[in-house]
Write a protein that holds these residues in place. Structure first.
Motif, PDB file in Angstrom:
ATOM      1  N   LEU A 183       0.842  -1.192   0.000  1.00  0.00           N
ATOM      2  CA  LEU A 183       0.000   0.000   0.000  1.00  0.00           C
ATOM      3  C   LEU A 183       0.882   1.248   0.000  1.00  0.00           C
ATOM      4  CD1 LEU A 183      -2.959   1.056   0.262  1.00  0.00           C
ATOM      5  CD2 LEU A 183      -2.580   1.053   2.743  1.00  0.00           C
ATOM      6  N   ALA A 184       0.698   2.113  -0.985  1.00  0.00           N
ATOM      7  CA  ALA A 184       1.454   3.363  -1.033  1.00  0.00           C
ATOM      8  C   ALA A 184       1.117   4.192   0.212  1.00  0.00           C
ATOM      9  CB  ALA A 184       1.098   4.148  -2.296  1.00  0.00           C
ATOM     10  N   PRO A 185       2.138   4.811   0.837  1.00  0.00           N
ATOM     11  CA  PRO A 185       1.886   5.584   2.060  1.00  0.00           C
ATOM     12  C   PRO A 185       0.777   6.623   1.914  1.00  0.00           C
ATOM     13  CG  PRO A 185       4.233   5.317   1.741  1.00  0.00           C
ATOM     14  CD  PRO A 185       3.564   4.786   0.496  1.00  0.00           C
ATOM     15  N   GLN A 186       0.730   7.325   0.786  1.00  0.00           N
ATOM     16  CA  GLN A 186      -0.318   8.337   0.623  1.00  0.00           C
ATOM     17  C   GLN A 186      -1.698   7.690   0.516  1.00  0.00           C
ATOM     18  OE1 GLN A 186       2.124   7.728  -1.594  1.00  0.00           O
ATOM     19  NE2 GLN A 186       1.344   7.731  -3.686  1.00  0.00           N
ATOM     20  N   ASP A 187      -1.780   6.511  -0.079  1.00  0.00           N
ATOM     21  CA  ASP A 187      -3.065   5.803  -0.142  1.00  0.00           C
ATOM     22  C   ASP A 187      -3.489   5.358   1.254  1.00  0.00           C
ATOM     23  OD1 ASP A 187      -3.074   6.177  -2.879  1.00  0.00           O
ATOM     24  OD2 ASP A 187      -2.475   4.113  -3.358  1.00  0.00           O
TER      25      ASP A 187
END
Length: 113
Positions: free
Chosen positions: A21-25
């Motif tokens: 999971l991308a940190p911003q997501d």
């Protein structure tokens, strides 16, 4: 739904688990969960509390391999909850576990604060 108002927050970009999971997501998913929990508490639904639940991996109960956050409104006697036998390890075990996590974070480039 586990309780009335139970819903899912799902990122648009695919991630099979937290490691992907991308940190911003992740930030957006949890912020949406926070905002929805606040709205549920202000609604006319019977909400005394809210659980945010995200299963990461089969052993954690993940059945759908796209990250999703459950927002579960709670009220006394709703019958929903995690059940476990509490274990209180001794200080040596706790310290060893903490060191193992710190080492894994350092290896991954994270921080344990």
């Amino acid at each position: 739904p586990f309780t009335p108002g139970h819903l899912l927050v799902i990122p648009k970009r695919h991630a099979s688990g937290l490691a992907h999971l991308a940190p911003q997501d992740g930030a957006q998913v949890f912020d949406a969960g926070r905002r929805i929990a606040t709205a549920l508490r202000a609604s006319s639904l019977p909400v005394d509390g809210v659980n945010l639940f995200l299963a990461d991996g089969v052993a954690a109960g993940q059945e759908v391999f796209h990250v999703h956050l459950h927002v579960v409104p709670r009220h006394r006697g709703d019958g929903f909850g995690l059940r476990a036998v509490p274990r209180t390890p001794n200080r040596t075990v706790l310290d060893g576990t903490a060191e193992t996590v710190r080492a894994a974070l350092a290896e991954a480039g994270g921080s344990a604060g």
